[in-house]
Design a protein around this motif. Structure first.
Motif, PDB file in Angstrom:
ATOM      1  N   ALA A  32       0.832  -1.205   0.000  1.00 34.04           N
ATOM      2  CA  ALA A  32       0.000   0.000   0.000  1.00 34.04           C
ATOM      3  C   ALA A  32       0.867   1.255   0.000  1.00 34.04           C
ATOM      4  O   ALA A  32       0.547   2.237  -0.680  1.00 34.04           O
ATOM      5  N   ALA A  33       1.950   1.233   0.736  1.00 36.49           N
ATOM      6  CA  ALA A  33       2.853   2.386   0.744  1.00 36.49           C
ATOM      7  C   ALA A  33       3.472   2.598  -0.627  1.00 36.49           C
ATOM      8  O   ALA A  33       3.616   3.731  -1.099  1.00 36.49           O
ATOM      9  N   ARG A  34       3.823   1.506  -1.303  1.00 29.84           N
ATOM     10  CA  ARG A  34       4.409   1.602  -2.640  1.00 29.84           C
ATOM     11  C   ARG A  34       3.387   2.126  -3.649  1.00 29.84           C
ATOM     12  O   ARG A  34       3.708   2.935  -4.510  1.00 29.84           O
ATOM     13  N   VAL A  35       2.158   1.667  -3.536  1.00 30.67           N
ATOM     14  CA  VAL A  35       1.107   2.101  -4.459  1.00 30.67           C
ATOM     15  C   VAL A  35       0.728   3.560  -4.203  1.00 30.67           C
ATOM     16  O   VAL A  35       0.433   4.309  -5.135  1.00 30.67           O
ATOM     17  N   ALA A  36       0.765   3.985  -2.957  1.00 30.39           N
ATOM     18  CA  ALA A  36       0.350   5.339  -2.601  1.00 30.39           C
ATOM     19  C   ALA A  36       1.419   6.388  -2.879  1.00 30.39           C
ATOM     20  O   ALA A  36       1.123   7.585  -2.828  1.00 30.39           O
ATOM     21  N   TRP A  41       3.184  12.256  -4.217  1.00 28.23           N
ATOM     22  CA  TRP A  41       3.808  13.237  -5.111  1.00 28.23           C
ATOM     23  C   TRP A  41       2.770  14.202  -5.673  1.00 28.23           C
ATOM     24  O   TRP A  41       3.014  15.409  -5.742  1.00 28.23           O
ATOM     25  N   VAL A  42       1.626  13.687  -6.081  1.00 26.48           N
ATOM     26  CA  VAL A  42       0.562  14.541  -6.614  1.00 26.48           C
ATOM     27  C   VAL A  42       0.086  15.504  -5.538  1.00 26.48           C
ATOM     28  O   VAL A  42      -0.139  16.691  -5.810  1.00 26.48           O
ATOM     29  N   ASP A  43      -0.036  15.030  -4.323  1.00 26.74           N
ATOM     30  CA  ASP A  43      -0.458  15.888  -3.225  1.00 26.74           C
ATOM     31  C   ASP A  43       0.549  17.009  -2.989  1.00 26.74           C
ATOM     32  O   ASP A  43       0.174  18.167  -2.796  1.00 26.74           O
TER      33      ASP A  43
END
Length: 80
Positions: A32-36, A41-43
């Protein structure tokens, strides 16, 4: 109700199941950390954009005028 040997076996099996659950939970957290990460970055980019957006609106007018001048100086392609 259950013989002592059966209870011992069930307790061992319960410990194995709990360890497997703990391993899978760690794997899910890592995935989940890798996917998020792209969302992080977008945030950060959105925060940066909101910080500089007022300046971008003010800077757009002079940049537009400069761009218009540089385009206006070039002769049209059909006159060559």
């Amino acid at each position: 109700m259950y013989p002592n040997r059966e209870l011992t076996r069930l307790a061992a099996h319960k410990g194995t199941v709990r360890r497997n659950i703990a391993v899978h939970r760690r794997q899910v957290v890592t995935a989940a950390a890798r996917v998020a990460q792209p969302l992080v970055w977008v945030d950060k980019l959105l925060v940066l954009w909101r910080k500089f957006a007022p300046f971008a609106a003010v800077a757009a007018v002079p940049l537009g005028l400069l761009l218009k001048r540089s385009v206006a100086r070039r002769p049209p392609p059909l006159s060559r």
